[in-house]
Design a protein around this motif. Structure first.
Motif, PDB file in Angstrom:
ATOM      1  N   HIS A 165      -9.021  10.034  -0.330  1.00  0.00           N
ATOM      2  CA  HIS A 165      -9.120   9.161  -0.541  1.00  0.00           C
ATOM      3  C   HIS A 165      -9.954   8.943  -2.160  1.00  0.00           C
ATOM      4  N   ILE A 166      -9.159   7.923  -2.884  1.00  0.00           N
ATOM      5  CA  ILE A 166      -9.233   8.475  -4.267  1.00  0.00           C
ATOM      6  C   ILE A 166     -11.248   8.225  -4.755  1.00  0.00           C
ATOM      7  N   SER A 167     -11.663   7.401  -3.818  1.00  0.00           N
ATOM      8  CA  SER A 167     -13.300   7.236  -4.140  1.00  0.00           C
ATOM      9  C   SER A 167     -13.844   8.965  -3.338  1.00  0.00           C
ATOM     10  N   ASP A 168     -13.298   9.487  -2.812  1.00  0.00           N
ATOM     11  CA  ASP A 168     -13.735  11.267  -2.442  1.00  0.00           C
ATOM     12  C   ASP A 168     -13.782  12.010  -3.042  1.00  0.00           C
ATOM     13  N   ASP A 169     -14.697  12.676  -4.428  1.00  0.00           N
ATOM     14  CA  ASP A 169     -14.218  13.450  -5.650  1.00  0.00           C
ATOM     15  C   ASP A 169     -13.872  14.630  -5.076  1.00  0.00           C
ATOM     16  N   LEU A 170     -13.911  15.132  -3.546  1.00  0.00           N
ATOM     17  CA  LEU A 170     -13.347  16.600  -3.261  1.00  0.00           C
ATOM     18  C   LEU A 170     -11.543  16.718  -2.985  1.00  0.00           C
ATOM     19  N   VAL A 171     -10.862  15.095  -3.743  1.00  0.00           N
ATOM     20  CA  VAL A 171      -9.616  14.786  -3.045  1.00  0.00           C
ATOM     21  C   VAL A 171      -9.356  15.045  -4.524  1.00  0.00           C
ATOM     22  N   ASP A 172      -9.884  15.694  -5.947  1.00  0.00           N
ATOM     23  CA  ASP A 172      -9.587  16.181  -6.900  1.00  0.00           C
ATOM     24  C   ASP A 172      -8.291  17.214  -7.096  1.00  0.00           C
ATOM     25  N   GLU A 173      -8.969  18.174  -6.468  1.00  0.00           N
ATOM     26  CA  GLU A 173      -8.514  19.159  -6.328  1.00  0.00           C
ATOM     27  C   GLU A 173      -7.568  19.309  -5.787  1.00  0.00           C
ATOM     28  N   LYS A 174      -6.871  18.733  -5.077  1.00  0.00           N
ATOM     29  CA  LYS A 174      -5.578  18.733  -4.033  1.00  0.00           C
ATOM     30  C   LYS A 174      -4.411  17.650  -5.001  1.00  0.00           C
ATOM     31  N   ILE A 175      -5.170  16.754  -5.675  1.00  0.00           N
ATOM     32  CA  ILE A 175      -4.366  15.561  -6.555  1.00  0.00           C
ATOM     33  C   ILE A 175      -3.962  16.426  -7.611  1.00  0.00           C
ATOM     34  N   SER A 176      -4.438  17.793  -8.409  1.00  0.00           N
ATOM     35  CA  SER A 176      -4.549  17.863  -9.548  1.00  0.00           C
ATOM     36  C   SER A 176      -2.708  19.600  -9.249  1.00  0.00           C
ATOM     37  N   MET A 177      -3.437  19.721  -7.976  1.00  0.00           N
ATOM     38  CA  MET A 177      -2.817  20.662  -7.331  1.00  0.00           C
ATOM     39  C   MET A 177      -1.326  20.074  -6.939  1.00  0.00           C
ATOM     40  N   ALA A 178      -0.965  18.817  -6.555  1.00  0.00           N
ATOM     41  CA  ALA A 178       0.079  18.304  -5.779  1.00  0.00           C
ATOM     42  C   ALA A 178       1.085  17.861  -7.023  1.00  0.00           C
ATOM     43  N   LEU A 179       0.399  17.386  -8.461  1.00  0.00           N
ATOM     44  CA  LEU A 179       0.992  16.402  -9.503  1.00  0.00           C
ATOM     45  C   LEU A 179       1.729  17.135 -10.117  1.00  0.00           C
ATOM     46  N   PHE A 180       1.737  18.845  -9.644  1.00  0.00           N
ATOM     47  CA  PHE A 180       2.240  19.871 -10.886  1.00  0.00           C
ATOM     48  C   PHE A 180       3.389  21.379  -9.667  1.00  0.00           C
ATOM     49  N   ASN A 181       2.902  20.398  -8.185  1.00  0.00           N
ATOM     50  CA  ASN A 181       4.119  21.156  -7.077  1.00  0.00           C
ATOM     51  C   ASN A 181       3.115  22.142  -7.334  1.00  0.00           C
ATOM     52  N   LYS A 182       2.294  22.369  -6.521  1.00  0.00           N
ATOM     53  CA  LYS A 182       1.502  23.745  -6.505  1.00  0.00           C
ATOM     54  C   LYS A 182       0.251  24.091  -4.998  1.00  0.00           C
ATOM     55  N   PHE A 183       1.113  25.142  -5.137  1.00  0.00           N
ATOM     56  CA  PHE A 183      -0.109  25.271  -3.397  1.00  0.00           C
ATOM     57  C   PHE A 183      -0.854  27.208  -3.412  1.00  0.00           C
ATOM     58  N   GLU A 184      -1.836  25.887  -2.358  1.00  0.00           N
ATOM     59  CA  GLU A 184      -3.136  27.697  -2.937  1.00  0.00           C
ATOM     60  C   GLU A 184      -2.345  28.109  -1.351  1.00  0.00           C
ATOM     61  N   GLU A 185      -1.713  28.166   0.111  1.00  0.00           N
ATOM     62  CA  GLU A 185      -1.171  29.138   0.733  1.00  0.00           C
ATOM     63  C   GLU A 185       0.071  29.746   0.612  1.00  0.00           C
ATOM     64  N   PHE A 186      -0.105  31.189   1.040  1.00  0.00           N
ATOM     65  CA  PHE A 186       0.890  31.942   0.751  1.00  0.00           C
ATOM     66  C   PHE A 186       1.643  31.996   2.163  1.00  0.00           C
ATOM     67  N   ASP A 187       2.863  32.123   1.701  1.00  0.00           N
ATOM     68  CA  ASP A 187       3.366  32.381   3.193  1.00  0.00           C
ATOM     69  C   ASP A 187       3.482  33.262   3.835  1.00  0.00           C
TER      70      ASP A 187
END
Length: 631
Positions: A165-187
């Motif tokens: 949810h946009i009100s949650d500080d912890l969502v920022d990292e996920k937003i920034s990564m997703a906006l530029f099509n980046k992923f943390e997990e490896f296949d």
């Protein structure tokens, strides 16, 4: 792909295409975008390729080098094309066109924020601000609280992931990564390959490598660093610098699963609280990292200087080292200021004197910029608790000069085609604009024919009025951006005729390619590794920019969170950009570095002002303020 599309305008032989280009050619032939005559492919009339530039009302323009002006595309003619997609259009007339084929999506996904309009739930796109219908029932969408952040498929608007949810500080990292099509997990395939290399390194296993494990190599890195690409050793008797770089190419083979994953990422991403590595951590922080008191495989250069500190020889070596000590920048700065006995690493004191002299010689052709890196400290909830600027220090300069020497030595060994780090000289128009901008803030001088002399003079004048850091930013803005290319064009800012990146293969894919090229045993292998090198160089440059954007977007989001809880508060700030539409200031108070857009401003650039936070848009991570007074 871009190289192939450019060639189409003049005609290209089908037999000279690689497998991927042939697949694309078949699609273009089927869509009647190109024609074939005696195996030569030609672009048909009225067809133009370029990138989509979407407007706020849903229409778009095609940005293309083929046309004198941008072509207008109505929303109904976009044919599912989205912002920054690479497309082919067919011209309707001299100024209008419609999309006939999406060649490459800027991203397969979009990030949207759920919003309620006339009783219905839509997704508002983070990138464009446009509303999108979502492939889900209104009943299920209404179960999500308004303001939910979703990742959706660009082809069919299907919801792929609920980010938070946009009100949650912890969502920022996920937003920034997703906006530029980046992923943390490896296949799984790349992780399995990485795990296969967990074993002790014994010199007897590598008879063709030099055994430098007895030499007192050390690493010098930021205090919180977890991966160590480079180690140094200085032999005072021989006047020889050893620069040893983690031999990542020993573990990441070309075209393997690990390699494909590294190429897809291109670079490690660094947030204030964590890093997203290019390679699995088991490699980046373990097997490859030059951790102290562990045998490690390296590729490096032994650089011998004469008495005048001119480079006498540069020997490429493949070796095993065992770093004797892990230093951080802060402690080395303290030792350089107040020397103590570093035992087998005492050579650092002599090396510092050597690199200072080498730096002075380099700056006769290159430039020294007073750049400050903004640093954020976050708590467990990812809220800002402190900000500060980090400047270059003697320890930074020591390591920088060592790495520059190794990068230059690597560039000299590359053939005509490879991966080079180029920085072309700026054009006249940008320099003229820079001179005008500097005159406005009181730096007036008579330019000579030497751009290097002019910039040095500008920096001296900036020092006199206490605006060196700010003026350096204006100078850098007038320069072209450094990039990766398959042919050498030199590096203007450094003053080098030849340059590449060799010293960070753990976190930069370009360096991994250079390592492989330097280790190639014959010309056939070299050419094999250079297959599709033009597109790889372009892709790596794009990935570098996107990795930087991810980190900057995250910082903007953290500042927006901070400001959103302080609507009506007043802060000291500095005007850094004065434009017709809206001026920009940067906070310079208890919190430093946050950009704020000013509703009102009648003061010149670099004025110190008091601003009041008026509004914050968490979605775009924008802070809006008004100037209260000039201080």
């Amino acid at each position: 792909m871009l190289n192939f599309l450019e060639k189409l305008e003049l005609g290209v032989n089908y037999d000279e295409l690689n497998s991927k280009q042939k697949e694309l050619a078949k699609i273009l032939l089927k869509e009647k975008i190109i024609s074939e005559h005696k195996k030569i492919l030609y672009l048909n009339n009225l067809f133009v390729w370029g990138k989509i530039d979407l407007t706020k009302n849903g229409d778009a323009y095609l940005l293309s080098t083929q046309t004198k002006k941008d072509l207008f595309i109505k929303a109904k003619d976009l044919n599912s094309a989205l912002n920054n997609d690479l497309v082919f259009v067919k011209q309707k007339n001299h100024s209008n066109a419609s999309v006939v084929l999406v060649l490459k999506r800027q991203s397969e996904f979009s990030i949207v924020l759920t919003q309620k309009l006339k009783g219905l739930i839509f997704g508002k796109c983070f990138n464009t601000g446009l509303l999108r219908q979502l492939k889900a029932s209104q009943k299920s969408l209404k179960l999500l609280p308004v303001g939910t952040v979703l990742r959706i498929n660009n082809e069919n608007n299907e919801i792929l992931e609920v980010l938070g949810h946009i009100s949650d500080d912890l969502v920022d990292e996920k937003i920034s990564m997703a906006l530029f099509n980046k992923f943390e997990e490896f296949d799984k395939a790349s992780l399995d390959e990485a795990k296969a290399y967990i074993f002790d390194i014994l010199p007897s296993y590598y008879p063709n490598r030099k055994d430098f494990s007895s030499l007192a190599f050390c690493t010098i890195d930021p205090i919180h660093a977890k991966d160590y690409d480079d180690a140094i050793y200085f032999d005072e008797k021989e006047n020889a610098l050893y620069v040893a770089i983690a031999d990542v190419s020993e573990y990441v083979s070309a075209f393997s699963a690990l390699d494909n994953e590294a190429l897809r990422r291109g670079f490690s991403i660094y947030f204030p609280h964590k890093s997203i590595p290019m390679l699995p951590r088991i490699l980046s922080e373990g097997t490859c990292s030059l951790n102290p008191n562990e045998n490690k495989l390296v590729l490096g250069f032994k650089i011998i200087f004469d008495s005048e500190l001119n480079v006498q020889s540069e020997e490429l070596f493949s070796a095993i080292i065992n770093s004797k000590r892990r230093f951080n920048y802060d402690e080395v700065d303290e030792y350089l200021k107040n020397p103590i006995d570093l035992k087998e690493c005492n050579y650092i004191y002599k090396l510092n004197k050597v690199t200072n002299k080498i730096r002075a010689k380099r700056l006769k052709n290159g430039f020294n910029f007073d750049t400050k890196e903004l640093r954020l400290e976050l708590n467990k909830e990812q809220e800002i608790i402190n900000t500060y600027y980090e400047s270059s220090t003697p320890s930074h300069s020591l390591i920088e000069e060592c790495m520059l020497l190794a990068n230059k030595a690597a560039a000299k060994r590359l053939q005509e085609v490879g991966i080079f780090r180029n920085h072309e000289s700026p054009n006249y128009q940008k320099i003229a604009k820079m001179y005008e901008e500097l005159q406005i803030i009181g730096i007036d001088f008579s330019p000579t024919n030497s751009l290097h002399e002019n910039i040095i003079k500008i920096q001296q004048l900036a020092d006199e009025i206490g605006l060196r850091s700010e003026v350096d930013k204006i100078i850098i803005r007038s320069f072209k951006k450094a990039c990766y290319q398959h042919k050498n064009l030199g590096h203007f800012a450094l003053g080098f005729e030849l340059y590449t990146h060799f010293t960070s293969p753990i976190r930069r894919y370009s360096d991994l390619i250079v390592h492989r090229l330097l280790k190639s045993e014959n010309e056939k292998m070299y050419n094999y590794l250079c297959e599709d090198i033009v597109n790889k160089a372009n892709s790596i440059s794009d990935l570098e920019r996107s990795a930087q954007k991810v980190a900057l977007d995250f910082i903007d989001r953290k500042f927006a969170r901070f400001a959103n809880k302080r609507i009506g508060y007043m802060f000291k700030a500095i005007i850094v950009n004065d434009e017709d539409k809206m001026s920009i200031a940067v906070l310079d108070d208890e919190i430093k570095g946050a950009r704020v857009f000013l509703y009102n401003n009648c003061f010149p650039i670099f004025s110190n002002v008091i601003v009041q936070i008026i509004e914050v848009d968490l979605m775009s991570a924008s802070i809006f303020a008004k100037v209260i007074k000039n201080v």
